[in-house]
Design a protein around this motif. Sequence first.
Motif, mmCIF file in Angstrom:
data_model
loop_
_atom_site.group_PDB
_atom_site.id
_atom_site.type_symbol
_atom_site.label_atom_id
_atom_site.label_comp_id
_atom_site.label_asym_id
_atom_site.label_seq_id
_atom_site.Cartn_x
_atom_site.Cartn_y
_atom_site.Cartn_z
ATOM 1 N N ALA A 169 -9.664 10.541 3.104
ATOM 2 C CA ALA A 169 -9.090 9.927 4.293
ATOM 3 C C ALA A 169 -7.808 9.175 3.949
ATOM 4 O O ALA A 169 -6.830 9.211 4.701
ATOM 5 N N TRP A 170 -7.806 8.475 2.803
ATOM 6 C CA TRP A 170 -6.625 7.714 2.419
ATOM 7 C C TRP A 170 -5.420 8.621 2.179
ATOM 8 O O TRP A 170 -4.276 8.249 2.481
ATOM 9 N N ARG A 171 -5.639 9.803 1.666
ATOM 10 C CA ARG A 171 -4.526 10.729 1.441
ATOM 11 C C ARG A 171 -3.799 11.023 2.751
ATOM 12 O O ARG A 171 -2.576 11.155 2.786
ATOM 13 N N CYS A 172 -4.536 11.106 3.827
ATOM 14 C CA CYS A 172 -3.933 11.323 5.144
ATOM 15 C C CYS A 172 -3.307 10.040 5.680
ATOM 16 O O CYS A 172 -2.157 10.035 6.132
ATOM 17 N N ALA A 195 0.825 -1.210 0.000
ATOM 18 C CA ALA A 195 0.000 0.000 0.000
ATOM 19 C C ALA A 195 0.858 1.258 0.000
ATOM 20 O O ALA A 195 0.556 2.237 -0.699
ATOM 21 N N LYS A 196 1.911 1.253 0.777
ATOM 22 C CA LYS A 196 2.779 2.434 0.860
ATOM 23 C C LYS A 196 3.475 2.701 -0.464
ATOM 24 O O LYS A 196 3.678 3.855 -0.846
ATOM 25 N N ARG A 197 3.808 1.659 -1.191
ATOM 26 C CA ARG A 197 4.602 1.808 -2.409
ATOM 27 C C ARG A 197 3.789 1.893 -3.693
ATOM 28 O O ARG A 197 4.249 2.481 -4.669
ATOM 29 N N PHE A 198 2.593 1.323 -3.698
ATOM 30 C CA PHE A 198 1.823 1.276 -4.941
ATOM 31 C C PHE A 198 0.480 2.003 -4.885
ATOM 32 O O PHE A 198 -0.177 2.139 -5.921
ATOM 33 N N LEU A 199 0.082 2.462 -3.710
ATOM 34 C CA LEU A 199 -1.218 3.136 -3.585
ATOM 35 C C LEU A 199 -1.045 4.582 -3.135
ATOM 36 O O LEU A 199 -1.795 5.087 -2.298
ATOM 37 N N HIS A 200 -0.053 5.244 -3.690
ATOM 38 C CA HIS A 200 0.122 6.668 -3.376
ATOM 39 C C HIS A 200 -1.175 7.417 -3.689
ATOM 40 O O HIS A 200 -1.864 7.111 -4.675
ATOM 41 N N PRO A 201 -1.551 8.380 -2.857
ATOM 42 C CA PRO A 201 -2.821 9.104 -3.089
ATOM 43 C C PRO A 201 -2.961 9.691 -4.483
ATOM 44 O O PRO A 201 -4.074 9.753 -5.016
ATOM 45 N N ASP A 202 -1.864 10.098 -5.100
ATOM 46 C CA ASP A 202 -1.945 10.655 -6.446
ATOM 47 C C ASP A 202 -2.118 9.571 -7.506
ATOM 48 O O ASP A 202 -2.448 9.871 -8.651
#
Length: 378
Positions: free
Chosen positions: A285-288, A184-191
């Motif tokens: 919320a995910w962006r945070c 999630a940290k590496r492939f689901l960046h908010p952008d």
Amino acid sequence: MGTMHRSGVFKKTNERARLVIATILGIVLGFFIGVSFPSVSLYKIHLPSSLRSTFDLSISNDQDFMVRSPERTTDNLPKIYVPTNPRGAEMLPPGIVVPETDLYLRRLWGEPSEDLKKKPKYLVTFTVGIDQRNNIDKCVKKFSEDFQILLFHYDGRTTEWDQFEWSKNAIHVSVKKQTKWWYAKRFLHPDVVSAYEYIFIWDEDLGVEHFNSERYMQLVKKHGLEISQPGLEPNNGLTWQMTKRRGDKEVHKITEEKPGWCSDPHLPPCAAFVEIMAPVFSREAWRCVWHMIQNDLVHGWGLDFALRRCVEPAHEKIGVVDSQWIIHQVIPSLGNQGKSEDGTGEGVRARCKSEWSMFQKRLASADKEYLAQLGKEG
């Protein structure tokens, strides 16, 4: 009398002459000083952010002015510096900047505008191994075309999933022996996932016989939930009362726990709390939350108690959807891939507990540092 008059005239004439000469000298001196310095473009001045925001407001509605610098590059392109562009893109004209992306699958031919017959509204991710393929098949079939499916493969086996028709339209990311929070940290960046209204980040060992994805989203929106999860059927996989399904409600946002577990009825685990096995996040919320995930704390333990920092008021915007519930099958999420070097799972569990403690310490330290900085500024 005549002599005195002529003397006054000569005095005034001399003063005028000196003034004219001084003016001419000033103009000449200014000219030589001006030509001795290169021309300065306002958009190549790096202003402090506190000043830049004020400066930007005065010109934000004049984009043409921003690219009319007389300076040009060696290959005859206009020199541009737009401080309001994303970091790293300041030298590009704003009209060409694309700061966000998506995971939509596109064709290699035809018109780009015709690539997508329908854009999925939601993103569903599972961290999977091939041994759980049949259960994941059941899960995926619970989601309509409004949901984009993304599989993170922790065992490196992806081709075997081709037996499922839906797999052809899914996104597959394979990195061995990693956890879902690492992915999630590496492939689901908010952008990267900004095109999706909600993001599901689920484990592979969830029973979904009583779950309807469309109805779930209706209830999430109806009750204003920014962070949620389906209710859990009470069994040996239940840890917290907050996530236990209630048969008489659509949604609940608060519960009672064991005596002494909740210092405040509006704080976790009595409220503002969901578990990390099956969370669902709104785009905002995910962006945070993404920024709060630590690169080295891969198991995510302790994150569930901190999710409340990303929505306000948390006890109203975090909740459990009771009428659409799931069953936690209690299968270790990484299976045999998660064993430690000594061949047991004890090392993994010890790491989980250690990460929880480390995460809490980092949060407390960050809070303390921030409050100290506020005190200095005050």
